[in-house]
Design a protein around this motif. Sequence first.
Motif, short mmCIF file in Angstrom:
data_model
loop_
_atom_site.label_atom_id
_atom_site.label_comp_id
_atom_site.label_asym_id
_atom_site.label_seq_id
_atom_site.Cartn_x
_atom_site.Cartn_y
_atom_site.Cartn_z
N ALA A 178 0.80 -1.55 -0.21
CA ALA A 178 -0.21 -0.04 0.25
C ALA A 178 0.87 1.39 -0.21
O ALA A 178 0.20 2.37 0.07
N GLY A 179 2.46 1.10 0.27
CA GLY A 179 2.91 2.91 -0.17
C GLY A 179 3.16 2.96 1.68
O GLY A 179 3.52 3.69 1.48
N LYS A 180 2.30 2.20 2.55
CA LYS A 180 2.86 2.49 3.29
C LYS A 180 4.16 3.10 4.17
O LYS A 180 4.69 4.07 5.02
N ILE A 181 5.11 1.62 3.45
CA ILE A 181 5.93 1.49 4.71
C ILE A 181 6.77 1.55 3.29
O ILE A 181 6.56 0.69 1.97
N GLN A 182 8.39 1.06 3.01
CA GLN A 182 9.25 0.74 2.14
C GLN A 182 10.10 -0.04 2.69
O GLN A 182 10.40 -0.56 4.60
N ASP A 183 11.01 -0.64 2.29
CA ASP A 183 12.81 -1.50 2.97
C ASP A 183 13.10 -0.21 3.37
O ASP A 183 14.02 0.30 3.13
N GLY A 184 13.36 -0.64 4.51
CA GLY A 184 14.47 0.16 5.65
C GLY A 184 13.68 1.39 6.34
O GLY A 184 14.31 1.39 6.64
N THR A 185 12.67 0.75 6.33
CA THR A 185 11.77 2.11 7.28
C THR A 185 12.11 1.31 8.12
O THR A 185 11.76 0.30 9.20
N GLU A 186 12.00 2.52 9.35
CA GLU A 186 12.78 2.48 10.88
C GLU A 186 11.92 2.04 11.82
O GLU A 186 11.28 3.62 11.35
N PHE A 187 11.68 1.52 12.75
CA PHE A 187 10.98 1.41 13.86
C PHE A 187 11.15 1.65 15.14
O PHE A 187 12.92 0.98 15.62
N VAL A 188 10.56 2.05 16.04
CA VAL A 188 11.28 2.20 17.62
C VAL A 188 10.42 1.65 18.57
O VAL A 188 8.66 2.55 18.32
N LEU A 189 10.54 1.07 19.41
CA LEU A 189 9.06 1.20 20.67
C LEU A 189 10.31 1.33 21.43
O LEU A 189 11.37 1.46 22.11
N GLU A 190 9.35 1.90 22.72
CA GLU A 190 10.14 2.48 23.36
C GLU A 190 8.87 2.45 25.08
O GLU A 190 7.10 1.90 25.00
N CYS B 249 14.83 1.79 25.26
CA CYS B 249 14.05 1.66 23.15
C CYS B 249 14.09 0.06 22.77
O CYS B 249 15.57 -0.13 22.88
N HIS B 250 13.41 0.23 22.27
CA HIS B 250 13.50 -0.99 21.27
C HIS B 250 13.92 -0.82 19.98
O HIS B 250 13.03 -0.38 19.25
N TYR B 251 14.17 -1.74 18.46
CA TYR B 251 14.71 -0.84 17.69
C TYR B 251 14.28 -2.30 16.05
O TYR B 251 14.34 -3.27 16.73
N ALA B 252 13.92 -1.87 15.37
CA ALA B 252 13.35 -2.68 13.85
C ALA B 252 13.16 -2.27 13.11
O ALA B 252 13.22 -1.05 13.13
N ASP C 170 8.99 -10.29 21.80
CA ASP C 170 10.69 -10.67 22.07
C ASP C 170 11.23 -9.66 22.26
O ASP C 170 12.75 -10.49 23.40
N ALA C 171 11.42 -8.57 22.02
CA ALA C 171 12.21 -7.99 22.21
C ALA C 171 11.92 -7.11 23.64
O ALA C 171 13.52 -7.67 23.93
N ILE C 172 11.57 -6.92 24.21
CA ILE C 172 10.99 -6.25 25.49
C ILE C 172 11.72 -7.73 26.79
O ILE C 172 12.36 -7.48 27.52
N TYR D 151 2.07 0.85 19.74
CA TYR D 151 3.54 0.79 21.00
C TYR D 151 5.12 1.48 19.47
O TYR D 151 5.41 2.25 19.10
N TRP D 152 5.04 0.52 18.61
CA TRP D 152 5.95 0.33 17.72
C TRP D 152 6.03 1.62 16.66
O TRP D 152 4.69 2.48 16.19
N LYS D 153 7.09 3.10 16.27
CA LYS D 153 6.92 3.93 15.53
C LYS D 153 7.25 4.25 15.19
O LYS D 153 8.80 3.91 15.02
N THR D 154 7.45 4.62 13.30
CA THR D 154 9.30 5.60 12.29
C THR D 154 9.37 6.40 13.07
O THR D 154 9.63 7.01 14.44
#
Length: 407
Positions: A305-317, A322-325, A368-370, A391-394
Amino acid sequence: MNLNIEQAEALIASKQFQQLKYFQEKTNVFTIVGQTHTEHWHSSFMSWLLDPNSSLCLGHYPLVRLLSLYMIKSESQELSLKAVFNMNLDAMHFETEKTFFTNDKKKRSIDVYGESEELVLVIENKVKARENMNGTDIGQTKDYRDYVEGHRKNGQKVVCLFITPDPKQKPYDKNYIQITYQELYDYVIAKCIEHPQLNKDGRYLLEQYANNLREPVHGSPMALVNTSLCNEIYDRYGETLDEIFDDVEGSTNYLEDSSLTCVLYVHYQNIFDEIFLSLDEKKFGRTPKSNIQRRIISFTDLFNAGKIQDGTEFVLEYDGVCHYAVAEYDHQDNECYMLLLDEKHQPYFNSKGEKIGYYKTSSQAGIDAINVYRKKNNIVAKLETLNGPAYWKTKEGVTIKALIDSM
């Protein structure tokens, strides 16, 4: 709003709530005989449903409904409504488990096979299992289509369908059109139940089958069959249902919670769960504890749908940590995944040097990250549930939930 006993009684004593309760508790003959979700049994039922000469007594009406759904979903011009109307569909003959041998002596069986002088219909029915490769790198759907193409008569149209409860499960052969059991119910079965010529016995069997589709496969129902009734209940008692959902989701132990909302949910859990699942995904579309979801918007859906791209970074606090994906697209599988990263924003690797930590859903990735962090830091308590999309944000601060809601 703090729910009181009068408001609770208004909901559970309502005609609509009691009707849904009755539908759930009504004896299901297929459950009694232990034939809820075997693929062969579903295929046999499907063959009976589509057979113009079956005891359903609706002629070729169910078959026309299925072919119409095929045309809606297919980009191919292989079949047109005019062509369907001009066919003698009453001449279609159906069988299950049509067996043949491929050129290299592999034994194959087509789940549902229908044929007339004008049309060949191939249905691969997947309820629980994945597509069988039969020890090769070629899926069974390709073998089926090769067989049909090699034996088709002059002028025969070929329609290949891949029917599954899981919208993310795709056929090996891209010439198949995927149809979910939800679509099969909405476009075919529900319309047959509404048909004025449906006989009494046929109505009973279709309603029993529809009730059976509510039974879960891999944690989710094959199809939701009371959505109109559930939406009517929510339209009347939305505030009460919102409060029940929020309180149960926020409770650390709803089974032992003495609040009125949790007590109600525990007593009528199956009913409330069906209501919550049947509502639009933007409202609920899941159970309060996320044990079951109506439809999971995957990373592939977001990518397409074009909402994310290959390589879009995410962070969860979470708990101040902070956790990353990162989103990673697999060009070979045409799937997009969430890849967990460590505190240095690097992937995890196994002993063979292969990247690990790929996920289709953000909730499990977050859990799993937590828990990995807690284990490293000797924190005994494990996280059991997480509303990952919230929780996960760009990097721009947009939650995955917001991306899903914009679909």
